[in-house]
Write a protein that holds these residues in place. Structure first.
Motif, mmCIF file in Angstrom:
data_model
loop_
_atom_site.group_PDB
_atom_site.id
_atom_site.type_symbol
_atom_site.label_atom_id
_atom_site.label_comp_id
_atom_site.label_asym_id
_atom_site.label_seq_id
_atom_site.Cartn_x
_atom_site.Cartn_y
_atom_site.Cartn_z
ATOM 1 N N HIS A 1 2.967 5.221 1.107
ATOM 2 C CA HIS A 1 3.033 4.483 2.368
ATOM 3 C C HIS A 1 2.677 3.009 2.162
ATOM 4 O O HIS A 1 2.220 2.335 3.088
ATOM 5 C CB HIS A 1 2.114 5.128 3.402
ATOM 6 C CG HIS A 1 2.642 6.420 3.955
ATOM 7 N ND1 HIS A 1 3.167 6.541 5.224
ATOM 8 C CD2 HIS A 1 2.741 7.652 3.403
ATOM 9 C CE1 HIS A 1 3.560 7.788 5.433
ATOM 10 N NE2 HIS A 1 3.306 8.489 4.347
ATOM 11 N N SER A 2 2.874 2.528 0.954
ATOM 12 C CA SER A 2 2.741 1.100 0.613
ATOM 13 C C SER A 2 1.314 0.574 0.675
ATOM 14 O O SER A 2 1.090 -0.616 0.919
ATOM 15 C CB SER A 2 3.660 0.243 1.510
ATOM 16 O OG SER A 2 5.011 0.603 1.315
ATOM 17 N N VAL A 3 0.339 1.459 0.468
ATOM 18 C CA VAL A 3 -1.052 1.021 0.276
ATOM 19 C C VAL A 3 -1.228 0.673 -1.196
ATOM 20 O O VAL A 3 -0.722 1.372 -2.081
ATOM 21 C CB VAL A 3 -2.042 2.124 0.704
ATOM 22 C CG1 VAL A 3 -3.463 1.772 0.295
ATOM 23 C CG2 VAL A 3 -1.954 2.340 2.211
ATOM 24 N N ASP A 4 -1.950 -0.408 -1.460
ATOM 25 C CA ASP A 4 -2.065 -0.917 -2.826
ATOM 26 C C ASP A 4 -3.359 -0.543 -3.531
ATOM 27 O O ASP A 4 -3.390 -0.473 -4.763
ATOM 28 C CB ASP A 4 -1.947 -2.449 -2.798
ATOM 29 C CG ASP A 4 -0.614 -2.897 -2.244
ATOM 30 O OD1 ASP A 4 0.402 -2.683 -2.918
ATOM 31 O OD2 ASP A 4 -0.593 -3.439 -1.120
ATOM 32 N N TRP B 1 2.860 -6.421 8.539
ATOM 33 C CA TRP B 1 2.155 -7.104 7.452
ATOM 34 C C TRP B 1 3.165 -7.426 6.352
ATOM 35 O O TRP B 1 3.893 -6.539 5.907
ATOM 36 C CB TRP B 1 1.034 -6.205 6.926
ATOM 37 C CG TRP B 1 0.068 -6.858 5.993
ATOM 38 C CD1 TRP B 1 -0.196 -6.498 4.713
ATOM 39 C CD2 TRP B 1 -0.798 -7.959 6.282
ATOM 40 N NE1 TRP B 1 -1.175 -7.306 4.168
ATOM 41 C CE2 TRP B 1 -1.560 -8.219 5.116
ATOM 42 C CE3 TRP B 1 -0.996 -8.761 7.404
ATOM 43 C CZ2 TRP B 1 -2.497 -9.245 5.046
ATOM 44 C CZ3 TRP B 1 -1.938 -9.778 7.336
ATOM 45 C CH2 TRP B 1 -2.674 -10.015 6.172
ATOM 46 N N THR C 1 -1.492 3.062 9.142
ATOM 47 C CA THR C 1 -1.012 2.380 7.941
ATOM 48 C C THR C 1 0.433 1.930 8.113
ATOM 49 O O THR C 1 0.774 0.775 7.822
ATOM 50 C CB THR C 1 -1.124 3.326 6.727
ATOM 51 O OG1 THR C 1 -2.491 3.694 6.547
ATOM 52 C CG2 THR C 1 -0.617 2.651 5.462
ATOM 53 N N ASP C 2 1.278 2.826 8.582
ATOM 54 C CA ASP C 2 2.688 2.478 8.763
ATOM 55 C C ASP C 2 2.865 1.391 9.810
ATOM 56 O O ASP C 2 3.707 0.490 9.661
ATOM 57 C CB ASP C 2 3.492 3.720 9.147
ATOM 58 C CG ASP C 2 3.616 4.733 8.013
ATOM 59 O OD1 ASP C 2 3.346 4.373 6.851
ATOM 60 O OD2 ASP C 2 3.983 5.887 8.307
ATOM 61 N N LEU D 1 -2.355 -4.371 0.963
ATOM 62 C CA LEU D 1 -2.990 -3.546 1.989
ATOM 63 C C LEU D 1 -3.925 -2.565 1.291
ATOM 64 O O LEU D 1 -3.490 -1.802 0.423
ATOM 65 C CB LEU D 1 -1.939 -2.795 2.804
ATOM 66 C CG LEU D 1 -2.455 -1.853 3.897
ATOM 67 C CD1 LEU D 1 -3.248 -2.621 4.954
ATOM 68 C CD2 LEU D 1 -1.287 -1.113 4.558
ATOM 69 N N VAL E 1 5.440 -7.907 3.156
ATOM 70 C CA VAL E 1 5.549 -7.064 1.972
ATOM 71 C C VAL E 1 4.867 -7.702 0.768
ATOM 72 O O VAL E 1 4.432 -7.004 -0.157
ATOM 73 C CB VAL E 1 7.040 -6.771 1.669
ATOM 74 C CG1 VAL E 1 7.779 -8.039 1.240
ATOM 75 C CG2 VAL E 1 7.185 -5.684 0.626
ATOM 76 N N ARG F 1 1.935 -1.868 8.217
ATOM 77 C CA ARG F 1 2.939 -2.280 7.232
ATOM 78 C C ARG F 1 4.216 -2.801 7.902
ATOM 79 O O ARG F 1 4.944 -3.608 7.316
ATOM 80 C CB ARG F 1 3.268 -1.135 6.284
ATOM 81 C CG ARG F 1 2.532 -1.200 4.960
ATOM 82 C CD ARG F 1 2.973 -2.404 4.149
ATOM 83 N NE ARG F 1 2.114 -2.650 2.990
ATOM 84 C CZ ARG F 1 1.868 -3.838 2.498
ATOM 85 N NH1 ARG F 1 2.361 -4.925 3.074
ATOM 86 N NH2 ARG F 1 1.119 -3.988 1.435
ATOM 87 N N GLN F 2 4.463 -2.385 9.137
ATOM 88 C CA GLN F 2 5.640 -2.889 9.855
ATOM 89 C C GLN F 2 5.531 -4.386 10.131
ATOM 90 O O GLN F 2 6.554 -5.074 10.231
ATOM 91 C CB GLN F 2 5.825 -2.135 11.170
ATOM 92 C CG GLN F 2 6.318 -0.707 11.015
ATOM 93 C CD GLN F 2 6.322 0.049 12.336
ATOM 94 O OE1 GLN F 2 6.077 -0.527 13.400
ATOM 95 N NE2 GLN F 2 6.589 1.344 12.282
#
Length: 357
Positions: free
Chosen positions: A255-258, A220, A213-214, A226, A222, A217-218
């Motif tokens: 961890h910025s999952v939506d 993908w 995931t991280d 995700l 913002v 996100r690096q």
């Protein structure tokens, strides 16, 4: 207005309604390439009015595929047709997403209509990998337990695949961490018997998913959503549970999952699953209510009324259709009519639009 047809915005991406087409393997690729089948299959569901179309489980490496016939995104040459598909989906008003996947110990099988059996090397099979050297079915070949170098390659493959997905024009990525495939294999104690920092405790078993995931996100943007698809329970004593899923969802949110796409099962062959209409929806509801994370409901949702109730009762934010979409690519158009909600039809089909009296 029917709540099913209310728009939804996640980050900077807006969906015209709450109907998503689940990733569904077509087993129709050669060397991972999408083709006209995928264009027509996916494009017809965009024409049919869905808000989000997610491409099937797409291998992040050749060995990540379930079968030799799976879609892939491990090389740049795959992108031309994927870009064409994305362009068509967006032209019809839908958002294009892609599910990135690694099949783990369930890789190297023939397609369902070719028997669905484990493939030996002489029939085009390959060595499978897993958290532990345990096959899905005892009679199948034993997978190799991933080394730390192998784990690092998996993380890198997902990250590189995400970069390609961005170049192809996708606006949503879904990480496949369900159905007994590699990431699910790591976080379920039924399939992960490791004793290093990727096994044992809950925190260790979810480590690979968090690193994937991280890594994504690096690269993908913002502004793009995700998603993560999980199996919310193994339906088996000693396995992954709904409470584990709630705990995982809360961590993924940080961890910025939506959104969590809530499926179940698939990690052991003889789980007793109480299949019935909307049988997985309660897991989406539990995660949504206990964590505040957006969720998607999937699993035997077959009527407009079922889908509308899920959204109206705030059990989930999106309804994912799978088999019902195969039966009816135009489900959203028909559902709107049933629910008394007027939506635009494609101009080419407007003369066939039923008129309510």
């Amino acid at each position: 207005m029917a709540n099913l047809f209310s728009p939804l915005t996640i980050r900077s991406v807006s969906f015209r309604n709450r109907i998503a087409i689940s990733p569904m393997c077509q087993y129709s690729s050669v060397d991972g390439f999408a083709n006209d089948w995928h264009l027509v299959h996916l494009g017809s569901r965009a024409v049919g009015g869905a808000g989000l179309i997610i491409l099937e489980a797409t291998g992040v490496s050749p060995e990540a595929r379930i079968t030799p016939d799976d879609l892939g995104i491990w090389k740049d040459e795959h992108l031309d047709m994927l870009q064409r598909i994305v362009t068509f989906i967006e032209a019809e008003g839908a958002v294009a997403g892609i599910q990135l996947a690694h099949a783990g110990r369930k890789a190297s099988h023939s397609s369902p209509w070719k028997g669905g059996k484990a493939l030996p090397p002489e029939e085009g099979g390959w060595q499978t990998v897993a958290p532990s050297a345990m096959p899905f079915i005892p009679s199948e070949p034993t997978p190799l337990a991933l080394t730390h170098e192998g784990i690092d390659k998996v993380i890198s493959d997902f990250k590189t695949a995400a970069l390609r997905a961005l170049k192809a024009g996708f606006k949503v990525i879904e990480i496949h961490a369900a159905h007994g495939y590699l990431l699910h294999e790591f976080f379920s104690p039924l399939s992960n018997h490791r004793t290093d920092n990727y096994g044992g405790t809950f925190e260790n078993r979810i480590r690979l998913l968090l690193k994937v995931t991280d890594g994504i996100r690096q690269v993908w943007p913002v502004e793009y959503p995700l998603f993560v698809r999980i199996s919310a329970t193994d339906w088996t004593e000693g396995g992954w549970t709904a409470d584990d899923s709630v705990k995982l969802a809360a961590i993924l949110k940080k961890h910025s999952v939506d959104l969590i796409d809530c499926s179940t099962g698939g990690n052991v062959p003889h789980a007793q699953i109480p299949v019935g209409p909307c049988y997985q929806t309660p897991f989406a509801e539990q995660i949504k209510k206990e964590t505040g994370m957006m969720t998607g409901a999937v699993g035997l949702i077959t009527t407009a009324q079922e889908a509308e109730a899920i959204i109206t009762n705030e059990q989930a934010d999106i309804v994912f259709l799978a088999r019902e979409s195969l039966r009816d690519p135009y489900f959203p158009l028909h559902a709107a009519l049933e629910l008394g909600h007027d939506i635009e039809w494609p101009e080419q089909y407007e003369r066939a639009k039923p008129r309510r009296r």
